[in-house]
Structure formats: C-alpha cells, structure tokens
Design an enzyme around this catalytic site. Structure first.
Site, PDB file in Angstrom:
ATOM      1  N   ARG A  44       0.837  -1.228   0.000  1.00  0.00           N
ATOM      2  CA  ARG A  44       0.000   0.000   0.000  1.00  0.00           C
ATOM      3  C   ARG A  44       0.862   1.266   0.000  1.00  0.00           C
ATOM      4  NH1 ARG A  44      -2.947  -3.823  -0.668  1.00  0.00           N
ATOM      5  NH2 ARG A  44      -5.072  -4.087   0.128  1.00  0.00           N
ATOM      6  N   SER A  80     -10.677  -0.750   3.125  1.00  0.00           N
ATOM      7  CA  SER A  80      -9.926  -0.815   4.392  1.00  0.00           C
ATOM      8  C   SER A  80      -9.501   0.605   4.777  1.00  0.00           C
ATOM      9  CB  SER A  80      -8.662  -1.664   4.237  1.00  0.00           C
ATOM     10  OG  SER A  80      -8.980  -2.963   3.829  1.00  0.00           O
ATOM     11  N   GLU A 107      -4.834   3.810   5.889  1.00  0.00           N
ATOM     12  CA  GLU A 107      -4.534   3.559   4.471  1.00  0.00           C
ATOM     13  C   GLU A 107      -5.126   4.684   3.619  1.00  0.00           C
ATOM     14  OE1 GLU A 107      -5.698  -0.322   2.409  1.00  0.00           O
ATOM     15  OE2 GLU A 107      -6.617   1.182   1.119  1.00  0.00           O
TER      16      GLU A 107
END
Ligand code: FAD
Ligand code: EPU
Length: 339
Positions: free
Chosen positions: A165, A239, A335
């Site tokens: 990520r 998420s 995130e």
C-alpha cells in the site's frame, strides 16, 4: 476548454459520501487541458488535489484549493511478444472496466484485482493489492506530469518504489505528480494465483472444473461482495487502515495472550497482523456513532451511514487507533488519504 467552477459539493466524488466543498473544481481529459488548468489555478503555487474515483480519500474538511478530476480516457496495446502484451490505459479509466477488458482478451495478471473501485491512475499510488496480487507484478511503467516543473516523467517499477500500500507518489512525491497513464505487462500464458484466502473454497463452491482467469475473477467478486460494503449503498473507502507489521518477538508475545490472533509471516521475518481482527477484538465491529460507524461484517472498514462529516469519520478512526494501541500495544496507520 474546461472551466474552473467555484464551491462544488464533493459528495459524488468520494465513495465515503462526505459532503465537503471544493472551493475550485474542474475535470480534465488530456494533458493539454490539465496544463491549462494548472496555469489558471486560482491559488497559484498551491498544488491541485487530483481525484480519480474518490475511493481512497477522506475529506476531513472543505478543500480550500483546486480539485481536479482526472478523466483521461483510452486503452491501447503498445507492444506485444510471445508471452506478454503491454497495454497502456488512461488514468481516468475505471479500474474494474479495465480488468474486464483484460479478461475479455484473455490477458492474465489482474484477475485477482477484480472489483477494486477507482481509476487506473490511482492504482500505482498505493500499489493496489488484493487476494495475493499487487499491481507491481504487472506494472511496466507510467507517465506523470510534474505540476510545478511542468514536465513529463516516465517512472519504471523501481522508480515507483512500490511497497505494501505504498509508492513514491504517496510519500516523497506527494502532490507533485499527476499520473497520466499506466502501462501494464499482461501475460498471454496465465499463471493462476488461487492460494490466497478463500479463493479455492469459492471456486469449489462455484463448481469450477476448468480453472481460468475468468473463474478466478468471479470467485474474487463473490468473496468481495459477501464482506465489503457496496459504496453505492453505504459510504466507505474499503480498508481504512493498513494491516500492521510487528517484529517476530512482539508477535510471539501477542500470540501467547491471544492464541486466536490472525497473522501472516512477511518475507523479512516480521509478521503482518489482521487489523480487522484487532479492531473487532477491541470491541468496535458494528459500532455506530451518529452516521459514522465500523462495518458490521468487516471491522477494517469505516462507514458513513448517510450524513457523517469527514471530521466525524476521522475522530472515529482516532478512537479506534487509540483503543487498539491500548489493548494490544500495536499502532495502526491509516490507508485512506486524509485531505
Ligand atoms: P482516489 O480516491 O480518487 O485517490 C486516491 C489518492 O490518489 C489521493 O491521494 C489522490 O489525490 C491520488 N490520485 C488519484 N488519482 C491520481 C492521479 N491520476 N495522479 C496522481 N495522484 C492521484 N484498495 C486496494 O488496494 N485493495 C482493495 O482490495 C481495495 N478494496 C476496496 C474496496 C472498496 C469497497 C473501496 C471503497 C475501496 C477499496 N480499495 C482497495 C481502495 C481504493 O479503491 C484504491 O486505493 C483505488 O486505487 C483508489 O482509486 P481512486 O481512483 O478512487 O483514487
Ligand atoms: N478479520 C476479523 N474481523 C474482521 C475482519 C477481519 O477477525 O472484522 C480477520 C479474519 O480472520 C480474516 C482476516 O482478518 O480472515 C483477514 O480479513 P480479510 O480477508 O477480509 O482481509 P483484510 O486483511 O481485512 C486485506 C486488504 C483488502 C483486500 C483483502 C483481500 C489491507 C489493508 N486490506 O483486507 O484491501 O481486499 O485483504 O486481499 O491490506 C483495501 O485496501 O481497501 C482493501 C479492501
């Protein structure tokens, strides 16, 4: 010639459905339009905020600057050999439509990344990943525009410094480059990746006899649809936090106290913990405060039931982080890109 508009509501431009306002807003479909808009930026010197599908952004407050929606279209084959086809896609192309296009042509490599919302242009931003595959595995190169120096630059995979990520665009070059297009190296001879999570179980449930990239895509779609909320029905950005990694000895201690802890070994010896499990165990799953909440089926996903403000979602994320830190001594990192 595209027009810069004033005081535009952003609710339809972010999947969390946050009702923030952009002081200045425009969309562009080419580099010419983009560079013209940057010239005309009502707040010169302040980098514009680029949005694609708005599926990984939290507008914590109104944006007191220029928001530019990237709508650059186009998909073309740029190179081909016996094993690979190189396909260049405009940054504004919808990601899942691009995946479907690859499936139709039998080009393998992105099937595990089916149904991820958003646009092609944002895919390298956090090296999107799901079901055992990350974009870096099929990434060839991208072209980006430097907003201050006004020049085009080509980035190889190494230049992008992809991680879990992560990429240079999320950190070192944050707000400096606009990604214009991405070229993917797709496989003519598929290497199936079904080892992750419930894919094999789902393929069996579907009664698949002959494995194919189309079947894997459908299995991924089925699994995703069963646990992730559909942004068209309930605001969310997937998420909200990353899965945190800890040292092996920290994991061993946690495992002693919490034998059911969900974790995956990393190649470097550290251990990745399932943040959804930590958040659920800290008591947050299904929690709701006003219109901000923690999804009832997936505790890693924060949701907007309708009229939560960006600040309310942000404050909830702070409380979740504090509580996981207090219970497990593990720090969570967002995130989602907070603006
Ligand atoms: P945006 O939200 O519009 O932008 C994200 C960031 O990138 C922002 O900082 C923005 O400024 C920047 N940006 C966008 N476009 C450009 C550009 N052209 N040039 C420069 N900067 C740009 N992600 C995963 O990795 N795996 C998943 O499995 C996954 N599942 C999801 C499921 C759901 C239901 C949702 C809502 C989200 C999910 N996500 C997942 C997160 C998200 O879909 C991805 O991060 C996606 O790539 C974001 O694309 P976007 O176009 O919506 O980006
Ligand atoms: N879990 C719980 N409770 C929960 C949620 C999860 O206990 O409420 C545990 C379960 O044991 C489950 C495990 O955590 O088996 C992992 O959950 P899941 O398979 O749903 O995956 P995840 O780790 O929560 C990650 C990505 C997703 C990606 C999926 C599939 C991150 C931050 N998230 O989620 O990506 O789709 O794996 O590969 O890495 C995103 O980035 O937005 C995203 C949705």
């Amino acid at each position: 010639m595209t027009q810069i508009q004033q005081n535009i509501p952003l609710r339809q431009y972010n999947t969390l459905g946050i009702d923030a306002i952009a002081r200045h807003f425009a969309s562009f479909t080419s580099l010419d339009e983009l560079s013209e808009l940057i010239e005309e930026n009502p707040i010169p010197g302040k980098a514009p905020l680029i949005v694609g599908g708005g599926s990984n952004i939290l507008f914590k407050e109104d944006v007191n600057g220029l928001v530019l929606k990237n709508d650059i279209p186009g998909v073309e084959i740029v190179q081909e050999d016996a094993d690979h086809v190189y396909v260049k896609a405009g940054a504004g192309e919808n990601w899942h439509k691009f995946v479907q296009f690859c499936l139709q042509h039998n080009w393998a490599g992105v099937e595990n990344l089916s149904l991820i919302p958003g646009c092609v242009g944002a895919s390298p931003m956090q090296n999107i990943g799901a079901y055992g595959v990350e974009i870096k595995e099929v990434f060839a190169e991208l072209e980006a525009w430097h907003v201050h120096d006004k020049r085009k630059q080509v980035f190889s995979a190494a230049d992008c410094a992809f991680g879990y990520r992560e990429s240079v665009f999320k950190r070192k070059y944050r707000n400096q480059f606009v990604i214009l297009n991405v070229t993917f190296r797709l496989n003519k001879k598929p290497r199936f990746n079904t080892s992750y999570g419930a894919i094999e179980q789902e393929l069996e449930r579907m009664g698949v006899q002959q494995l194919s990239i189309q079947a894997i895509s459908q299995a991924v779609i089925n699994i995703r649809s069963s646990k992730l909320p559909d942004p068209a029905k309930i605001g969310n950005a997937g998420s909200f936090f990353k899965n945190p990694s800890v040292e092996a000895d920290v994991y061993a201690q946690l495992k002693k106290v919490y034998p059911a802890i969900v974790a995956y070994p990393n190649a470097d010896g550290t251990v990745k913990l399932a943040a959804g499990w930590l958040i659920e165990q800290a008591g947050w799953k299904g929690y709701r405060r006003g219109d901000a909440g923690v999804h009832e089926k997936q505790a890693l996903v924060l949701v907007n039931y309708g009229n939560a403000s960006g600040k309310e979602i942000y404050d909830l994320s702070e409380d979740v982080m504090r509580s996981v830190q207090a219970k497990f001594g593990v720090g969570l990192e967002r995130e989602v890109n907070v603006v």
